[in-house]
Scaffold this motif. Structure first.
Motif, PDB file in Angstrom:
ATOM      1  N   UNK A  68       2.068  -9.402   6.328  1.00  0.00           N
ATOM      2  CA  UNK A  68       1.908  -9.939   4.958  1.00  0.00           C
ATOM      3  C   UNK A  68       2.536  -9.046   3.906  1.00  0.00           C
ATOM      4  N   UNK A  69       2.502  -7.716   4.118  1.00  0.00           N
ATOM      5  CA  UNK A  69       2.887  -6.814   3.012  1.00  0.00           C
ATOM      6  C   UNK A  69       3.927  -5.765   3.391  1.00  0.00           C
ATOM      7  N   UNK A  70       4.428  -5.814   4.616  1.00  0.00           N
ATOM      8  CA  UNK A  70       5.508  -4.909   5.014  1.00  0.00           C
ATOM      9  C   UNK A  70       5.180  -3.447   4.785  1.00  0.00           C
ATOM     10  N   UNK A  71       6.045  -2.755   4.061  1.00  0.00           N
ATOM     11  CA  UNK A  71       5.906  -1.313   3.846  1.00  0.00           C
ATOM     12  C   UNK A  71       4.699  -0.944   2.996  1.00  0.00           C
ATOM     13  N   UNK A  72       4.099  -1.925   2.329  1.00  0.00           N
ATOM     14  CA  UNK A  72       2.900  -1.657   1.538  1.00  0.00           C
ATOM     15  C   UNK A  72       1.637  -1.615   2.406  1.00  0.00           C
ATOM     16  N   UNK A  73       1.780  -1.825   3.704  1.00  0.00           N
ATOM     17  CA  UNK A  73       0.591  -1.907   4.563  1.00  0.00           C
ATOM     18  C   UNK A  73      -0.266  -0.643   4.477  1.00  0.00           C
ATOM     19  N   UNK A  74       0.366   0.512   4.343  1.00  0.00           N
ATOM     20  CA  UNK A  74      -0.387   1.768   4.250  1.00  0.00           C
ATOM     21  C   UNK A  74      -1.303   1.809   3.039  1.00  0.00           C
ATOM     22  N   UNK A  75      -0.819   1.323   1.912  1.00  0.00           N
ATOM     23  CA  UNK A  75      -1.633   1.314   0.688  1.00  0.00           C
ATOM     24  C   UNK A  75      -2.840   0.391   0.841  1.00  0.00           C
ATOM     25  N   UNK A  76      -2.642  -0.759   1.491  1.00  0.00           N
ATOM     26  CA  UNK A  76      -3.756  -1.686   1.708  1.00  0.00           C
ATOM     27  C   UNK A  76      -4.743  -1.137   2.736  1.00  0.00           C
ATOM     28  N   UNK A  77      -4.242  -0.412   3.732  1.00  0.00           N
ATOM     29  CA  UNK A  77      -5.134   0.221   4.701  1.00  0.00           C
ATOM     30  C   UNK A  77      -5.997   1.278   4.008  1.00  0.00           C
ATOM     31  N   UNK A  78      -5.423   2.004   3.054  1.00  0.00           N
ATOM     32  CA  UNK A  78      -6.211   2.980   2.297  1.00  0.00           C
ATOM     33  C   UNK A  78      -7.418   2.317   1.637  1.00  0.00           C
ATOM     34  N   UNK A  79      -7.199   1.143   1.040  1.00  0.00           N
ATOM     35  CA  UNK A  79      -8.294   0.404   0.400  1.00  0.00           C
ATOM     36  C   UNK A  79      -9.286  -0.074   1.461  1.00  0.00           C
TER      37      UNK A  79
END
Length: 197
Positions: A68-79
């Motif tokens: 769903x979010x590509x390279x932003x996956x890490x930021x969403x995992x942090x949340x």
């Protein structure tokens, strides 16, 4: 890691807390504008982020949200990890989380004069909407996902990534369970090392 984890991994030291929370708002040599303890908090935040990015469980977790979010996956995992931390009975009860959140806001307000402007302007929203406590609820986590999507280039909506988070909740929670004890141990070691320098 996101705000709750970085606050928690400051181990109740106000200067370390300030540095840990503002690190993403401090670029380059600007870190030298702060006291030694705040600088150590900034360094601890960056060590935690590097450790997180390189950890096998964090890499595994990203795979679930990447479609769903590509390279932003890490930021969403942090949340997502803040949500799991808020619900982790080994770390918090509902009452102790509420108390921890209130204490964190108070400690940050006590140092308001040193906070970077962007963080200082965000703090009233963080405290009035009780972000740190509200990671506990799925609705609070969904709002955090939406806020992250708004700030990210190229993301129109957080609906798809939140659906993936819900669909893979048990797998993501297991990644958190593998990961968090190791990052806590890592942070505690470097917290003490930094303070003794």
């Amino acid at each position: 890691m996101n705000y709750l984890a970085h606050a928690y991994l400051s181990f109740n030291n106000p200067g370390i807390l300030a540095g840990n929370m503002i690190s993403d708002f401090v670029k380059g040599k600007k870190k030298f504008d702060f006291s030694g303890t705040v600088q150590k908090g900034i360094m601890l935040h960056r060590m935690i982020d590097t450790f997180t990015d390189e950890h096998a469980a964090a890499k595994e977790a990203k795979k679930f949200l990447k479609p769903a979010v590509g390279l932003y996956s890490g930021a969403f995992i942090d949340v997502a990890y803040d949500h799991f931390l808020a619900n982790d009975e080994n770390e918090f009860t509902a009452a102790s989380l509420k108390s921890f959140a209130s204490g964190t806001y108070a400690a940050l307000y006590a140092q308001e004069n040193i906070l970077p402007e962007k963080f200082r302007l965000m703090l009233p929203y963080m405290s009035s909407q009780d972000w740190l406590y509200n990671y506990k609820a799925l609705s609070g986590t969904e709002k955090s996902f939406a806020g992250l999507a708004r700030r990210a280039a190229y993301l129109q909506s957080s609906n798809e990534v939140f659906s993936l988070f819900q669909n893979h909740y048990p797998q993501l929670q297991e990644c958190y369970r593998v990961f968090f004890p190791s990052v806590k141990k890592f942070a505690w070691h470097h917290f003490n090392e930094l303070l003794n320098q």
